[in-house]
Write a protein that holds these residues in place. Structure first.
Motif, short mmCIF file in Angstrom:
data_model
loop_
_atom_site.label_atom_id
_atom_site.label_comp_id
_atom_site.label_asym_id
_atom_site.label_seq_id
_atom_site.Cartn_x
_atom_site.Cartn_y
_atom_site.Cartn_z
N GLY A 20 0.83 -1.22 0.00
CA GLY A 20 0.00 0.00 0.00
C GLY A 20 0.85 1.26 0.00
N THR A 21 1.93 1.24 0.79
CA THR A 21 2.83 2.39 0.82
C THR A 21 3.50 2.61 -0.53
OG1 THR A 21 3.25 2.01 3.17
CG2 THR A 21 4.85 3.36 1.99
N ALA A 22 3.94 1.53 -1.15
CA ALA A 22 4.60 1.65 -2.45
C ALA A 22 3.63 2.18 -3.50
CB ALA A 22 5.16 0.29 -2.88
N VAL A 23 2.41 1.65 -3.51
CA VAL A 23 1.42 2.13 -4.49
C VAL A 23 1.07 3.59 -4.21
CG1 VAL A 23 -0.98 1.86 -5.24
CG2 VAL A 23 0.48 -0.15 -4.98
N GLY A 24 0.89 3.94 -2.94
CA GLY A 24 0.57 5.34 -2.59
C GLY A 24 1.69 6.27 -3.01
N THR A 25 2.95 5.87 -2.78
CA THR A 25 4.08 6.70 -3.18
C THR A 25 4.12 6.88 -4.69
OG1 THR A 25 5.34 5.92 -1.27
CG2 THR A 25 6.60 6.88 -3.07
N ALA A 26 3.89 5.79 -5.41
CA ALA A 26 3.90 5.89 -6.88
C ALA A 26 2.79 6.81 -7.37
CB ALA A 26 3.75 4.50 -7.49
N LEU A 27 1.61 6.69 -6.79
CA LEU A 27 0.51 7.56 -7.20
C LEU A 27 0.79 9.02 -6.84
CD1 LEU A 27 -2.58 5.37 -6.30
CD2 LEU A 27 -1.68 5.89 -8.58
N SER A 28 1.43 9.24 -5.70
CA SER A 28 1.78 10.60 -5.30
C SER A 28 2.79 11.20 -6.27
CB SER A 28 2.34 10.58 -3.88
OG SER A 28 2.77 11.87 -3.51
N VAL A 29 3.78 10.42 -6.67
CA VAL A 29 4.77 10.91 -7.64
C VAL A 29 4.09 11.26 -8.95
CG1 VAL A 29 6.75 10.18 -9.04
CG2 VAL A 29 6.74 9.75 -6.57
N LYS A 77 7.93 16.27 -5.70
CA LYS A 77 7.97 14.96 -6.36
C LYS A 77 9.28 14.25 -6.01
CE LYS A 77 8.68 13.18 -10.94
NZ LYS A 77 8.74 13.49 -12.34
N ALA A 78 10.37 14.97 -6.01
CA ALA A 78 11.67 14.36 -5.70
C ALA A 78 11.72 13.91 -4.25
CB ALA A 78 12.79 15.35 -5.99
N SER A 79 11.13 14.69 -3.34
CA SER A 79 11.17 14.29 -1.92
C SER A 79 10.28 13.07 -1.67
CB SER A 79 10.76 15.45 -1.02
OG SER A 79 9.39 15.75 -1.20
N VAL A 80 9.17 12.97 -2.39
CA VAL A 80 8.29 11.81 -2.24
C VAL A 80 8.97 10.58 -2.82
CG1 VAL A 80 6.12 10.79 -3.05
CG2 VAL A 80 6.15 13.13 -2.18
N ALA A 81 9.69 10.73 -3.92
CA ALA A 81 10.34 9.59 -4.56
C ALA A 81 11.48 9.04 -3.71
CB ALA A 81 10.85 10.00 -5.94
N LYS A 82 12.07 9.86 -2.81
CA LYS A 82 13.18 9.39 -1.99
C LYS A 82 12.73 8.41 -0.92
CE LYS A 82 16.20 13.35 -2.63
NZ LYS A 82 16.80 14.53 -2.02
N GLN A 83 11.44 8.45 -0.52
CA GLN A 83 10.94 7.50 0.47
C GLN A 83 10.88 6.13 -0.18
OE1 GLN A 83 7.10 8.94 1.46
NE2 GLN A 83 7.84 10.80 2.45
N LYS A 84 11.40 5.12 0.52
CA LYS A 84 11.35 3.78 -0.06
C LYS A 84 11.14 2.76 1.04
CE LYS A 84 15.94 1.94 -0.06
NZ LYS A 84 17.02 1.42 -0.84
N SER A 85 10.65 1.61 0.65
CA SER A 85 10.48 0.53 1.61
C SER A 85 11.02 -0.74 0.97
CB SER A 85 9.01 0.36 1.98
OG SER A 85 8.27 -0.07 0.87
N GLY A 86 11.64 -1.58 1.76
CA GLY A 86 12.23 -2.82 1.25
C GLY A 86 11.29 -3.98 1.47
N PRO A 87 11.72 -5.15 1.02
CA PRO A 87 10.87 -6.33 1.22
C PRO A 87 10.82 -6.70 2.70
CG PRO A 87 13.00 -6.96 0.30
CD PRO A 87 12.94 -5.46 0.30
N GLY A 88 9.65 -7.15 3.12
CA GLY A 88 9.47 -7.52 4.52
C GLY A 88 9.90 -8.96 4.76
N ALA A 89 9.76 -9.39 6.00
CA ALA A 89 10.15 -10.75 6.37
C ALA A 89 9.27 -11.78 5.67
CB ALA A 89 10.07 -10.92 7.88
N GLY A 90 8.01 -11.48 5.49
CA GLY A 90 7.10 -12.40 4.82
C GLY A 90 7.53 -12.66 3.39
N THR A 91 7.99 -11.62 2.70
CA THR A 91 8.47 -11.78 1.33
C THR A 91 9.70 -12.68 1.29
OG1 THR A 91 7.66 -9.57 0.83
CG2 THR A 91 9.21 -10.54 -0.72
N VAL A 92 10.61 -12.47 2.22
CA VAL A 92 11.83 -13.28 2.27
C VAL A 92 11.48 -14.73 2.55
CG1 VAL A 92 13.98 -13.64 3.53
CG2 VAL A 92 13.27 -11.33 2.92
N ILE A 93 10.56 -14.99 3.47
CA ILE A 93 10.16 -16.36 3.80
C ILE A 93 9.49 -17.01 2.59
CG2 ILE A 93 8.56 -17.72 5.21
CD1 ILE A 93 9.17 -15.78 7.51
#
Length: 184
Positions: free
Chosen positions: A94-103, A129-145
């Protein structure tokens, strides 16, 4: 234009030879078809008697236990996986999609302002736009598992296939040379 008797006789002999050759070729093709049908039947027997049991045995001894273990493990950790999915993966997506839509929204606003001639406002939008694009999130533990379990399952499947189709020296027995009766 008429042909001489000699030429007519030669043409008749040639036609007769051609018909004989055609008959011989039809006989050869018939024999070849019968041989191919017998080979097909023998291949089906071999598959049914030799290959299918080996594949079934490999499946029963390698794939089925691995699948059962995976099913038991998944059942054991289903609640943990659901909690990770709800608590980590869905918010991250949700955060990734929201960030992309915000950009995208800021890019549209900047383009709209630039088109209207308000370059100062367009510059501010691009900065946001540049400040919003700098926010990022990595894969969580569930993705790694999930990726780890997928890799383990794929490795187990490949091992089972390899065990099923590997060459065994004892399995293949050379055919004996056919004995031909002595020429008389």
């Amino acid at each position: 234009m008429s042909l001489t008797r000699k030429r007519q006789k030669e043409l008749k002999r040639l036609r007769s030879n051609a018909e004989d050759l055609w008959g011989q070729q039809q006989e050869v093709l018939s024999n070849a078809n019968a041989l191919a049908a017998e080979a097909r039947k023998q291949a089906a027997y071999y598959t049914r008697e030799e290959i299918a049991p080996r594949v079934r045995e490999g499946y029963d001894s390698y794939v089925r236990p691995a699948a059962q273990t995976a099913r038991d493990t998944a059942g054991k950790y289903a609640g943990v996986a659901r909690d990770r999915l709800v608590g980590d993966v869905i918010p991250a997506v949700g955060t990734a999609v929201g960030t992309a839509l915000s950009v995208v929204d800021h890019a549209r606003a900047a383009r709209s302002a630039a088109f209207a001639g308000d370059f100062k406002k367009a510059g501010k939008e691009l900065t946001r736009k540049a400040s919003v694009a700098k926010q990022k999130s990595g894969p969580g533990a569930g993705t790694v598992i999930a990726v780890g379990l997928g890799v383990i399952a794929a490795a187990g499947l490949l091992y089972a296939v390899w065990q099923t189709f590997r060459a065994d020296d004892e399995l293949w027995v050379a055919d004996e040379e056919p004995t031909t009766p002595p020429a008389e």
